[in-house]
Scaffold this active site. Structure first.
Site, PDB file in Angstrom:
ATOM      1  N   GLU A  24      -6.826   4.445   7.748  1.00  0.00           N
ATOM      2  CA  GLU A  24      -6.662   5.804   7.676  1.00  0.00           C
ATOM      3  C   GLU A  24      -7.958   6.405   7.031  1.00  0.00           C
ATOM      4  OE1 GLU A  24      -3.073   5.364   5.604  1.00  0.00           O
ATOM      5  OE2 GLU A  24      -2.100   4.876   7.365  1.00  0.00           O
TER       6      GLU A  24
ATOM      7  N   SER B  79       3.408  -2.355  10.179  1.00  0.00           N
ATOM      8  CA  SER B  79       4.888  -2.129  10.505  1.00  0.00           C
ATOM      9  C   SER B  79       5.395  -3.573   9.971  1.00  0.00           C
ATOM     10  CB  SER B  79       5.367  -1.677  11.761  1.00  0.00           C
ATOM     11  OG  SER B  79       4.645  -0.576  12.186  1.00  0.00           O
TER      12      SER B  79
ATOM     13  N   LYS C  36       0.355   4.172  -0.362  1.00  0.00           N
ATOM     14  CA  LYS C  36      -0.692   5.512   0.411  1.00  0.00           C
ATOM     15  C   LYS C  36      -0.207   6.786  -0.765  1.00  0.00           C
ATOM     16  CE  LYS C  36       0.232   3.388   4.861  1.00  0.00           C
ATOM     17  NZ  LYS C  36      -0.037   3.514   5.996  1.00  0.00           N
TER      18      LYS C  36
ATOM     19  N   GLY D 229       2.321   2.020  10.544  1.00  0.00           N
ATOM     20  CA  GLY D 229       2.850   3.343  10.511  1.00  0.00           C
ATOM     21  C   GLY D 229       3.840   3.823  11.635  1.00  0.00           C
TER      22      GLY D 229
ATOM     23  N   HIS E  63      -9.575   0.880   4.965  1.00  0.00           N
ATOM     24  CA  HIS E  63      -8.149   1.169   5.576  1.00  0.00           C
ATOM     25  C   HIS E  63      -8.295   1.906   6.702  1.00  0.00           C
ATOM     26  CE1 HIS E  63      -4.213   2.347   6.325  1.00  0.00           C
ATOM     27  NE2 HIS E  63      -3.765   1.155   5.547  1.00  0.00           N
TER      28      HIS E  63
ATOM     29  N   ASN F  37       0.910  -1.127   0.040  1.00  0.00           N
ATOM     30  CA  ASN F  37       0.127   0.125  -0.065  1.00  0.00           C
ATOM     31  C   ASN F  37       0.887   0.989   0.112  1.00  0.00           C
ATOM     32  OD1 ASN F  37      -1.747   1.908   0.573  1.00  0.00           O
ATOM     33  ND2 ASN F  37      -2.487   1.474   2.570  1.00  0.00           N
TER      34      ASN F  37
ATOM     35  N   GLU G 191      -5.409  -5.347  10.649  1.00  0.00           N
ATOM     36  CA  GLU G 191      -4.252  -4.180  10.550  1.00  0.00           C
ATOM     37  C   GLU G 191      -4.799  -3.275  12.057  1.00  0.00           C
ATOM     38  OE1 GLU G 191      -2.589  -3.153   6.828  1.00  0.00           O
ATOM     39  OE2 GLU G 191      -4.247  -1.894   6.992  1.00  0.00           O
TER      40      GLU G 191
HETATM   41  C1  PEP Z   1      -0.906  -0.036   5.670  1.00  0.00           C
HETATM   42  O1  PEP Z   1      -0.919   1.001   5.253  1.00  0.00           O
HETATM   43  O2  PEP Z   1      -1.789  -0.724   5.549  1.00  0.00           O
HETATM   44  C2  PEP Z   1       0.311  -0.407   6.718  1.00  0.00           C
HETATM   45  C3  PEP Z   1       0.308  -1.480   7.296  1.00  0.00           C
HETATM   46  O3  PEP Z   1       1.349   0.571   6.819  1.00  0.00           O
HETATM   47  P1  PEP Z   1       2.743   0.093   7.788  1.00  0.00           P
HETATM   48  O4  PEP Z   1       3.148  -1.140   7.116  1.00  0.00           O
HETATM   49  O5  PEP Z   1       3.667   1.330   7.260  1.00  0.00           O
HETATM   50  O6  PEP Z   1       2.493   0.237   9.045  1.00  0.00           O
END
Ligand code: PEP
Length: 257
Positions: free
Chosen positions: A97, A213, A11, A173, A95, A9, A167
């Protein structure tokens, strides 16, 4: 038998040249992925260029979002048909976000999931608890509410074409990964929930990714968990070598599954 699915992803990052360079590097490196499905999800304005860059490779393209309606007065939105037109196979929905910064509800995620499936896209439906919810012992409740809301009215047959991404919001992040045991616990609960809502056979076949992460160092131990079927990768998917190392971890583990 569930296949591993590793998706990046990106973003709201990169410019056109950077997106094409990254997509090309991933396509070039992901040659012997065997039983692992791979996708990159660039910003929508670069979908076309990225689809071109990965053409003929093992890498598929996904979008980060879409709208639930097929067309009309929805300024700034993209339909499922438009994403298909750009050669997307997947679309990330709900997601964290989008849920927590942009206010998306389970109801909207559900409408989008129906629209994506009806159009022939594979939705990656994201669920996950916030830190305060985990600390209050509410993780299972939050996940159940999000699954029930986001998948309302989805049939057992349709569920076979849905990917779920667990997630935890506190891990996205932040550099703070769920431990393999924490991830596995929620994935097992998710599968039990799907077995109760649908049936054991369908639940057993659903691909459940972990996201939060994931990086080149921790991917192998997360993917080694029996109910973790892949990763939705943010930050580490912006570096071709790191993303390829995560894919490679999946390739190695897939042989032993
Ligand atoms: C994500 O954007 O779905 C995500 C898991 O980001 P990160 O790996 O940076 O934590």
């Amino acid at each position: 038998m569930r296949r591993f699915f590793i998706a990046g992803n990106w973003k709201m990052n990169l410019d056109r040249a950077g997106a094409v360079a990254l997509a090309s590097a991933v396509a070039k490196g992901a040659v012997e992925v065997g039983a692992v499905d791979v996708a990159v999800c660039p910003p929508s304005v670069y979908l076309d260029a990225v689809a071109q860059a990965v053409r003929g490779s093992a890498v598929c393209v996904g979008a980060q979002n879409m709208y639930s309606e097929p067309s009309g007065a929805f300024t700034g939105e993209l339909s499922a048909a438009m994403l298909l037109d750009l050669r997307c196979k997947y679309v990330i929905l709900g997601h964290s976000e989008r849920r927590h910064i942009l206010g998306e509800s389970d109801t909207l995620v559900n409408k989008k999931t129906h629209a994506a499936l009806a159009a022939g896209l594979v939705p990656i439906v994201c669920v996950g608890e916030k830190l305060e919810e985990r600390e209050a012992g509410r993780t299972a409740d939050v996940i159940r509410t999000q699954v029930d809301g986001s998948l309302a009215g989805i049939s057992a047959d349709q569920l076979r074409r849905v990917v779920i991404a667990y997630e935890p919001v506190w891990a996205i992040g932040t550099g703070k990964t769920a431990t393999p045991a924490q991830a596995e616990e929620v994935h097992v609960d998710l599968r039990k929930l799907l077995a109760a809502r649908y049936n054991a056979d369908v639940a057993e076949g659903v691909v459940i990714q972990y996201g939060g992460s994931v990086n080149a160092k921790n991917a192998a131990e997360l993917l080694a968990q029996p109910d973790v079927d892949g990763a939705l990768v943010g930050g580490a998917s912006l570096k071709a070598d790191d993303f390829l190392a995560i894919i490679q971890a999946g390739v190695e583990l897939a042989c032993g599954r």
